[in-house]
Enzyme design. Structure first.
Site, PDB file in Angstrom:
ATOM      1  N   ILE A 155      44.074  29.873  50.553  1.00 30.44           N
ATOM      2  CA  ILE A 155      43.750  29.895  51.983  1.00 30.44           C
ATOM      3  C   ILE A 155      42.485  30.714  52.205  1.00 30.44           C
ATOM      4  O   ILE A 155      42.381  31.844  51.717  1.00 30.44           O
ATOM      5  CB  ILE A 155      44.905  30.501  52.798  1.00 30.44           C
ATOM      6  CG1 ILE A 155      46.186  29.668  52.637  1.00 30.44           C
ATOM      7  CG2 ILE A 155      44.530  30.619  54.281  1.00 30.44           C
ATOM      8  CD1 ILE A 155      47.439  30.373  53.123  1.00 30.44           C
ATOM      9  N   LYS A 156      41.550  30.151  52.942  1.00 27.02           N
ATOM     10  CA  LYS A 156      40.327  30.863  53.352  1.00 27.02           C
ATOM     11  C   LYS A 156      40.405  31.057  54.856  1.00 27.02           C
ATOM     12  O   LYS A 156      40.619  30.100  55.601  1.00 27.02           O
ATOM     13  CB  LYS A 156      39.096  30.030  52.989  1.00 27.02           C
ATOM     14  CG  LYS A 156      37.755  30.566  53.497  1.00 27.02           C
ATOM     15  CD  LYS A 156      36.634  29.633  53.032  1.00 27.02           C
ATOM     16  CE  LYS A 156      35.264  30.125  53.464  1.00 27.02           C
ATOM     17  NZ  LYS A 156      34.812  29.486  54.715  1.00 27.02           N
ATOM     18  N   THR A 157      40.233  32.317  55.307  1.00 24.57           N
ATOM     19  CA  THR A 157      40.381  32.553  56.735  1.00 24.57           C
ATOM     20  C   THR A 157      39.584  33.758  57.192  1.00 24.57           C
ATOM     21  O   THR A 157      38.906  34.416  56.404  1.00 24.57           O
ATOM     22  CB  THR A 157      41.877  32.691  57.113  1.00 24.57           C
ATOM     23  OG1 THR A 157      42.021  32.554  58.517  1.00 24.57           O
ATOM     24  CG2 THR A 157      42.453  34.022  56.644  1.00 24.57           C
TER      25      THR A 157
END
Length: 282
Positions: free
Chosen positions: A191-193
């Protein structure tokens, strides 16, 4: 006993997290998403062959880019120990303003396989009026990619008028945490956030992801390199697994010292100021 495709997913993930379960990934999708003006400060980096040669030489763990860039600069990856992630959704700044909360398909999982890449990525704007369209896109991409043994990365970005009305900003930890949880529940392998403003709140984002690696979205270039290194340090202290960084790398005339300094923080737990000093950034 592990299934064939799960073995493939785990092997490919280790091409990014090969050392210690942490990774620094270079982002190269800005020419499409933001436009070539993002390269005005360091115009020579508009050439993907040039900038990718520099970042790979500096020891980057992985590269995230779009299918066409991987095709143009594919030779930079020949014989190199670096993970390649292909993003299959995007948008331009040229489209009507009311459609800026939608990412559209620009490639297929089969293209990722043809390019010899190691992971597939797609964006979901959680809270967008078009959320259902991007959820469907991600579900279809993930289903096919997992069948072929490819890990799937979700760029989990809360965006939309409802979020602004209720929470004030998209980086509010409650919506970033919600997006990370939704990404994990959709089957994302990474996950990239967004950064949420503090170690304490980002830790909640990591915990909500329930073991799925969470990486920082690098964002705009900081004037002082140490400021960005401190941000990465806080991400790691909060339990994050690394960072996906574009502008804080390619918008610097000489990106290699910055890359090496970030790698020191991520992989060696070095103090940001010491890492900057070691690489001649201060």
């Amino acid at each position: 006993m592990e299934t064939y495709n799960n073995i493939g997913i785990q092997r490919r993930l280790r091409r990014f997290f090969r050392r210690d379960g942490r990774a620094l990934i270079f982002a190269m999708d800005h020419g499409f998403e933001h436009g070539p003006t993002d390269f005005e400060e360091t115009w020579e980096h508009i050439d993907p062959n040039l900038i990718l040669k520099k970042v790979i030489k500096a020891g980057i763990d992985g590269v995230m880019t779009l299918p066409g860039i991987a095709r143009i600069a594919g030779k930079q990856f020949y014989g190199k120990d670096v993970g390649l992630m292909i993003k299959l959704t995007s948008k331009t700044e040229l489209r009507p303003k009311e459609d800026h909360f939608l990412q559209s398909p620009l490639g297929f999982v089969e293209d990722v396989i043809k390019l010899g890449a190691d992971a597939v990525a797609a964006t979901v704007y959680w809270g967008s009026p078009y959320e259902d369209i991007m959820m469907k896109q991600f579900a279809e991409i993930a289903s096919i990619a997992h069948d072929y043994g490819y890990p799937v990365v979700q760029f989990s970005y809360p965006r939309g008028p409802y979020i602004n009305e209720r929470y004030g900003k998209k980086e509010d930890y409650r919506v970033v945490m919600y997006g990370a949880r939704a990404a994990a529940e959709m089957g994302a392998d990474m996950i990239k956030t967004y950064w949420t403003g503090s170690k304490e709140t980002f830790k909640k984002v990591v915990e909500a992801a329930s073991g799925v690696p969470v990486l920082l979205s690098g964002g705009a270039k900081t004037d002082n390199p140490v400021d960005f290194l401190k941000l990465v340090w806080d991400v790691m202290e909060a339990g994050g697994s690394g960072a996906v960084v574009g502008r804080n790398i390619f918008q610097r005339k000489d990106p290699e010292p910055m890359i090496r300094a970030i790698l020191r923080v991520i992989h060696r737990n070095e103090d940001p100021e010491e890492a900057a000093k070691a690489e001649g950034l201060v």
